[in-house]
Scaffold this motif. Sequence first.
Motif, PDB file in Angstrom:
ATOM      1  N   ASP A  16       0.937  -1.068   0.069  1.00 10.81           N
ATOM      2  CA  ASP A  16      -0.060  -0.215  -0.036  1.00 10.81           C
ATOM      3  C   ASP A  16       0.784   1.339  -0.034  1.00 10.81           C
ATOM      4  O   ASP A  16       0.941   1.897   1.002  1.00 10.81           O
ATOM      5  CB  ASP A  16      -0.976  -0.043   1.205  1.00 10.81           C
ATOM      6  N   THR A  18       1.638   4.867  -1.965  1.00  7.75           N
ATOM      7  CA  THR A  18       1.461   5.839  -3.068  1.00  7.75           C
ATOM      8  C   THR A  18       2.511   6.850  -3.374  1.00  7.75           C
ATOM      9  O   THR A  18       3.091   7.376  -2.365  1.00  7.75           O
ATOM     10  CB  THR A  18       0.101   6.645  -2.848  1.00  7.75           C
ATOM     11  N   ASP A  85      -3.780   9.859 -13.263  1.00 11.43           N
ATOM     12  CA  ASP A  85      -2.678   9.501 -12.673  1.00 11.43           C
ATOM     13  C   ASP A  85      -1.650   9.711 -13.605  1.00 11.43           C
ATOM     14  O   ASP A  85      -0.231   9.302 -12.803  1.00 11.43           O
ATOM     15  CB  ASP A  85      -2.514   8.025 -12.433  1.00 11.43           C
ATOM     16  N   SER A 165       1.261  -1.344 -18.447  1.00 11.91           N
ATOM     17  CA  SER A 165       0.674  -2.517 -18.550  1.00 11.91           C
ATOM     18  C   SER A 165       0.660  -3.281 -19.806  1.00 11.91           C
ATOM     19  O   SER A 165       1.396  -3.505 -20.520  1.00 11.91           O
ATOM     20  CB  SER A 165      -0.811  -2.450 -17.990  1.00 11.91           C
ATOM     21  N   ASP A 223       3.653  -6.143  -8.042  1.00 10.35           N
ATOM     22  CA  ASP A 223       2.938  -6.305  -9.224  1.00 10.35           C
ATOM     23  C   ASP A 223       2.155  -7.787  -9.301  1.00 10.35           C
ATOM     24  O   ASP A 223       2.547  -8.592  -8.244  1.00 10.35           O
ATOM     25  CB  ASP A 223       3.872  -6.011 -10.362  1.00 10.35           C
ATOM     26  N   GLY A 258       4.498  -0.854  -4.161  1.00  7.84           N
ATOM     27  CA  GLY A 258       3.259  -0.982  -4.489  1.00  7.84           C
ATOM     28  C   GLY A 258       2.953  -2.047  -5.625  1.00  7.84           C
ATOM     29  O   GLY A 258       3.626  -2.814  -5.894  1.00  7.84           O
ATOM     30  N   HIS A 260      -0.093  -3.215  -9.042  1.00  6.86           N
ATOM     31  CA  HIS A 260      -0.346  -2.884 -10.492  1.00  6.86           C
ATOM     32  C   HIS A 260      -1.200  -1.774 -10.509  1.00  6.86           C
ATOM     33  O   HIS A 260      -2.505  -1.717 -10.754  1.00  6.86           O
ATOM     34  CB  HIS A 260      -0.936  -4.075 -11.209  1.00  6.86           C
ATOM     35  N   SER A 261      -0.674  -0.530 -10.348  1.00  9.71           N
ATOM     36  CA  SER A 261      -1.235   0.978 -10.400  1.00  9.71           C
ATOM     37  C   SER A 261      -0.339   1.812 -11.344  1.00  9.71           C
ATOM     38  O   SER A 261       0.888   1.810 -11.403  1.00  9.71           O
ATOM     39  CB  SER A 261      -1.154   1.335  -8.905  1.00  9.71           C
ATOM     40  N   ASN A 263      -0.018   4.835 -10.692  1.00 10.87           N
ATOM     41  CA  ASN A 263       0.436   5.817  -9.921  1.00 10.87           C
ATOM     42  C   ASN A 263       1.876   6.119 -10.019  1.00 10.87           C
ATOM     43  O   ASN A 263       2.369   7.225 -10.457  1.00 10.87           O
ATOM     44  CB  ASN A 263       0.017   5.765  -8.471  1.00 10.87           C
TER      45      ASN A 263
END
Length: 285
Positions: A16, A18, A85, A165, A223, A258, A260-261, A263
């Motif tokens: 978690d 960011t 993002d 991705s 990821d 983190g 798969h984002s 950000n």
Amino acid sequence: MATEIPYRELPAELDDVTYRFGPDSERQADVTPGEITEFTIDDSVVYPGTTRRCWIHVPAGYDPQGEAALMVFNDGWWYLDPDGDVRGGIVLDNLIHRGEMPVTVSVFVDPGVFPGADNPKNRNAEYDAFDDRYASFLLTEVLPVVTARFRVSSDPDMRGICGGSSGGNAAFTAAWERPDAFRRVIAYLSSFSQMPDGNPYPRLLMSEPRRPLTIFMQAAHRDDGWNQPEMNWLAENLEVAAALAKAGYDFRLVLGDGGHSANHGGVLLPDALRWIWRDATPAPK
């Protein structure tokens, strides 16, 4: 000249996390926003039956008497959205204004959809495929719309492509298949593991002649499938990066925390653009 990086404590937990945007991802009072125009492609030859939206971003410093560099961004609006993002248009305006990358006309291309179909999205079919169809689609159906309106360089060293991705797969594959058209690549969290016949790049990078590509990669410790023997997106990105290193490519890997984002990749976009264009002649301020 040596670069000193301030100390920053690493988080104990990797999931978690960011990342905070830097100033290059925010509107600056002294920077004139570029102009954005939208167009659609409803009659694709390469992907019959699909429709999609595209946007052209033209920076304030564009000179119609010269030739601009070119960038393609996959997942168009996701990368262009000024409140999203990535905030691609804002980043481009700031970097071009300061001469940290060439004056660049950019096209943001959404993946195709089949209107009215039960499963309308064609994104994975377009982005995960290991062939030259997506590159051909860009070159024969998207870029002619751009070049009909604006003067952009035909020099492949002045053309780049970015995605994340499955869009990272598409960016990597477009440059791999057509280095005569795209040579600067930004690939975030590429989903190499879900390419239909598996990830071909660790083998190809070591067995084929080196292509003249500059590649910026981002991967994440958590990821998808990060601790699994199969479909491990982290491991596949690391294997591609290792093959790039062994094969002597001009590449950079940024490994963050983190999952798969978008950000982290979005926050990194200013750095990624500066890095892939670092050897290009900057436009006059």
